[in-house]
Design a protein around this motif. Sequence first.
Motif: not given
Length: 218
Positions: A30-32, A37-38, A96-100
Motif C-alpha cells: 500500500g501507500v501512505l 506525510v510524504e 492510507f490517508q493521514a488525517i488530523s
Amino acid sequence: MERVGLQALVRDEVGKTAARRVRKRGWVPGVLYGRGVEATPVAVELRALRDALHGHGMNVLIDLALRRNGSEETRVVVVKDLQRDIFTHEIIHVDFQAISLEETLEAHVPLVLVGTPRGVVEGGVLEQHLREVLVEALPTAVPEQLTVDVSELAVGQVLHAGDLTVPEGVTLRTPADEVVATVLPPRVEEAPPAAAAAAEAPAAPAAPAPAREEGQGS
C-alpha cells in the motif's frame, strides 16, 4: 467512528515484482500519504486489515504504527482506497490517508433502510436508489451507517436525501434532491399475447343449416 490499531512496515522495494513478494507473505502492499506525510510505500498484514474493515467498516479510524529501521511512529489514518482481485475479490492494494482529528473530512456512509413501507403492504414495490451518502464531519463524528425508517412511505411517495436526519455535527453533502428510495405501484400482470388475441377475436359465425333437396318426403 470506531478506532483500531494496525501495524505497518515501510517498504524499501516497489514495483509489481516486489508487490507480489509482499502478497506471498500474507501482507498487502500500500501507500501512505496525506497531512504532513510524504508518499510512503507500506505493507500491512492482510488478516489484520481484513478484520479491521470487516468489524468496523470502511470509515474506521486507524492508528497506523509505522515501523522503519527499528523505529516506530503512529499516524491516525483512514482507508482512502482499496483494490481487489477481480476473481477472488481479495484485497491486493490499500491507500492510507493521514488525517488530523481537528479537521473535518468527507466520507461515504452506508444507508440502511428499516421497516416495511405502507405502500409495500398495499402491494407496491420498494426500490432503493442510493446505497450511501456523502457527509462531512470531524473524523470522530462520522457515523458508521445511517439508519432510515421507511415504514410510512406510501405508494408513489419518494424519499430524498434532504429528508434524511443526520447526527449533530454531521453535514450532508449529497444533493438534497437525490432520490434515496420510492415505492412503485403494484405490478399488473398482462395476459400472454396469444391469450389476449384469442379473447379479442370476434366469434366465428354459425355454419348455415344444410339445404333440403326438393322431392324429399315430408
